[in-house]
Design an enzyme around this catalytic site. Sequence first.
Site, PDB file in Angstrom:
ATOM      1  N   HIS B 129       0.844  -1.196   0.000  1.00  0.00           N
ATOM      2  CA  HIS B 129       0.000   0.000   0.000  1.00  0.00           C
ATOM      3  C   HIS B 129       0.878   1.244   0.000  1.00  0.00           C
ATOM      4  O   HIS B 129       1.099   1.854  -1.047  1.00  0.00           O
ATOM      5  CB  HIS B 129      -0.949  -0.046   1.217  1.00  0.00           C
ATOM      6  CG  HIS B 129      -1.820   1.153   1.327  1.00  0.00           C
ATOM      7  ND1 HIS B 129      -2.015   1.845   2.509  1.00  0.00           N
ATOM      8  CD2 HIS B 129      -2.563   1.807   0.397  1.00  0.00           C
ATOM      9  CE1 HIS B 129      -2.838   2.861   2.296  1.00  0.00           C
ATOM     10  NE2 HIS B 129      -3.189   2.867   1.034  1.00  0.00           N
ATOM     11  N   CYS B 148      -0.280   0.350   9.689  1.00  0.00           N
ATOM     12  CA  CYS B 148      -0.529   1.714   9.219  1.00  0.00           C
ATOM     13  C   CYS B 148      -1.973   1.917   8.783  1.00  0.00           C
ATOM     14  O   CYS B 148      -2.622   2.861   9.224  1.00  0.00           O
ATOM     15  CB  CYS B 148       0.420   2.051   8.074  1.00  0.00           C
ATOM     16  SG  CYS B 148       2.114   2.187   8.637  1.00  0.00           S
ATOM     17  N   HIS B 149      -2.466   1.048   7.889  1.00  0.00           N
ATOM     18  CA  HIS B 149      -3.820   1.232   7.402  1.00  0.00           C
ATOM     19  C   HIS B 149      -4.629  -0.062   7.420  1.00  0.00           C
ATOM     20  O   HIS B 149      -5.672  -0.139   6.795  1.00  0.00           O
ATOM     21  CB  HIS B 149      -3.794   1.816   5.969  1.00  0.00           C
ATOM     22  CG  HIS B 149      -2.964   3.058   5.885  1.00  0.00           C
ATOM     23  ND1 HIS B 149      -1.658   3.030   5.445  1.00  0.00           N
ATOM     24  CD2 HIS B 149      -3.230   4.335   6.260  1.00  0.00           C
ATOM     25  CE1 HIS B 149      -1.165   4.262   5.518  1.00  0.00           C
ATOM     26  NE2 HIS B 149      -2.091   5.066   6.016  1.00  0.00           N
ATOM     27  N   GLY B 150      -4.128  -1.074   8.123  1.00  0.00           N
ATOM     28  CA  GLY B 150      -4.934  -2.265   8.383  1.00  0.00           C
ATOM     29  C   GLY B 150      -4.956  -3.321   7.303  1.00  0.00           C
ATOM     30  O   GLY B 150      -5.804  -4.196   7.310  1.00  0.00           O
TER      31      GLY B 150
END
Lengths: 267, 184, 443
Positions: B129, B148-150
């Site tokens: 990502h 960070c963003h799952g």
Amino acid sequence: MRIVLPLAFAAALMAPALAAAQTDTSEPLPPRDANLSFQEPYFGLYDRAALQRGYQVYKEVCSACHSLNRVTFHSLGEDGGPGFSDAQVKALAAAAKIPAEPNDKGEEYNSSGERLTRPGIPADHMPAPFPNVQAARAANGGAAPPDLSVIEKAREGGADYVYSILTGFGQKPPPGFKVMDGKYYNPYFPGRNISMPPPLTDGAVTYSDGTKATIDQEAKDVATFLAWAGEPKMEERKREGFEVVIFLLVLSGLLYLSYRRVWRDKH
Amino acid sequence: MATTTTDEPTRRDFIYIASGSVAAIGAAFAAWPLIDQMNPSSSVLALSSVDVDISAIQEGQQAVFMWRSKPVFVRRRTKKEIAESVDTPLSDLPDKLARNLNLPEDAPATDKNRVEKPEWLVIIGICTHLGCIPLDKLGDWGGYLCPCHGSQYDTAGRIRRGPAPENMAVPPYAFTGPTKIKIG
Amino acid sequence: MSAANSTYKPGNGLTRWLDSRLPILRLAHDTMTSFPTPRNLNVWYTFGGILTFCLGVQIVTGIVLAMHYLPSAALTNGGTSSVAFDSVENIMRDVNYGWLLRYVHANGASMFFLAVYIHMFRGLYYGSSKAPREILWILGVIIYVVMVATAFLGYVLPWGQMSFWAATVITNLFTSLDQIIPHVGQGNAPGVGTVIAQWLWGDFAVGDATLNRFFSLHYLLPFVIAGLVGLHIWALHIPGNNNPLGIDVKGPQDTVPFHPYYTVKDAFYLCLFVILFSILVFFHPDFVGNPDNYTPANPLVTPAHIVPEWYLLPFYAMLRSIPQKLVGVLVLFGALLTLVFVPWLDTSRVRSMRFRPMMKQFFWLFVADCILLGYLGSKEPQAVWHLGGFDVPLLWPARIGTGYYFFFFWIVLPFLPLFETPLEQPKSIAEAVLGTAKPQAAE
């Protein structure tokens, strides 16, 4: 004439300095000519076999006291150098003991106080015989053996100087010359008192290519190797130098013709 | 501006064009070292492949090695983890390509195409990502979770849920012995 | 060239549009294309262009070297080396073409000074410093002084033995000012010279703090030089170039446009200069350097013989010839300051020494003096010449040489014109070059 006279006057003033005789026995003798292939400034290349033999002399004799910090194992395989194969480079590296990173317990020393090491990889620099300069001094009577990576660029006379030092032991000092305690007489060393004991002997190494290992041969080979260690890019430098100068000669010829053409009617 | 009128223009122009062209070629050759010096130096390139010893890694554990300044996860998978990954149908995967630099680009993301030996997962540990480093043995698939963003990855490092678009890449590597890998 | 005299004509719509907003092409045309230049300029006039080339080479190679150089004196390799020294060796061994960039930059500094000395001697010989070119000359002196500072700072950066000890010796010159104010403050406070020296060092002696700031300043000063060069060329273009005859331009028959006449001439001589430069870089790269600088800096070991680079040797000889420290420093700065006054020191009405037979001899003696001082600067301070039965300490020729330097500028230049009968100068440049004073039709 008006230009020549004052310049000749200046030159005449400088001439006597050149005639200063070497009668002072604390002054070193000028180095002997080692007559090595690469010393010719325009065409001289390294003798590849001599580089490999020289590396062997360094490794088996000199590396006990002298580090070669800036030379990596992988450079031994690069163009313009000893030209070891990838497999040889890997083997030479793996045989070396490199101080290891802290292990999982954070230790850098084993229980006997010895530094933990790991086998080398080609990217590693050659390991030093002493961990720091104080240890080097302590193990060598107060005089730390210098690193040899750029030794020939760091001394007046370069390879000739190193060759002369290595072959200059065993001479009788002139009458009245005091050789200091713990030092050796070597007329090529500044002050003529050198802390290094004579490192080379006949047959100190056994060359794999069968060359007879006399002191003279060993000195020449290690002087060649150390020249490469200080200047690994020398062959590339001279080769590209020829390409550049020839190109520039052609360009200056063309520019000269252009210049004459432009100025034809103006003179 | 003074001009010479006595010669044909072609002869006069030739020497100027020749000089100019040769000078331009010279300038290009002179510019090359200025550009090339920014390329990775030979000491950087000497580390372009690393040999790692994986004998100390226990089953179910992973070790992280640096390669070209990137983290490489070497995970010794349990039989359960291998089975879970092998049994996953391709249709469950958001990214169906293997992303294995040892295989052609269009290879599908089967478990077989993600490893050389099933027991050992070797992947570049960077979330596809925005580049964070995922944590292992987390997430719904027991694989990796990027904090960070799952994004969540499975036990073959393939993306399953979350914003990451691709499976974590498999670097070029080869076994040089039963417990030695050469990466790069 | 004022805008009113500009002959630039924009060729198309785009260049017309640009010209009305930022007349940069007009500027280039006026200064480098149509600019009327005396038709008799010889090879010694090509060095201005060569110097611009040298500045460009040093800046470009300097910027790329700075991508790899690390200005830290922190110890490495068990205390035998430093981060800075190692970074230079990394450049020489591992950075692609790093050896070439380093050798070009180091030898480029020498070539830069070779060119600037020829350029300065040219200016003296042809009277280029005289009215109305006084500011041009003074800007040149300022450029030279900034060049010396830049070179000194740059030489410190590799952090070799000579780097460290040259920095120590030169910054220690400031401590000579302690004689003027022995204590700044109470009791045993250090003198003003030591206070200044410590401010320069950022420490109690040359060290890491010094190296870092020297790197910053070394990066800055070349751009200051570039700005000064811009002013220098602007100042040149107001009166126009001087010429070997030293006589003023009388009309268009005395000049040719800068392009193509001098662009091609400058290009040709620049090419020869680059050949010499290349021979140095590719075949004798360490010839002008000092082997001691390949030994990492050691603050506890002074080299047997501290020597600056060759281009600073004459000033070094002057400095050492005076035993009293403060006077030696004043002599050194006085020698540089003297150059500023040259436009007014030379009282002759004749510009070019071609027509001054007596002055010419003093000039060549001055050139020989500079070479002699340079040679003496390279010797040990206690060195002695053995001439027949006599032992002459080199200190004495150095003092005579220093004396002649000041004698030349302060006595010969102002007073010789009282005794000298100059030769007759030609009436015009065109007459001297073409044999006729009549205006030539443009061909």
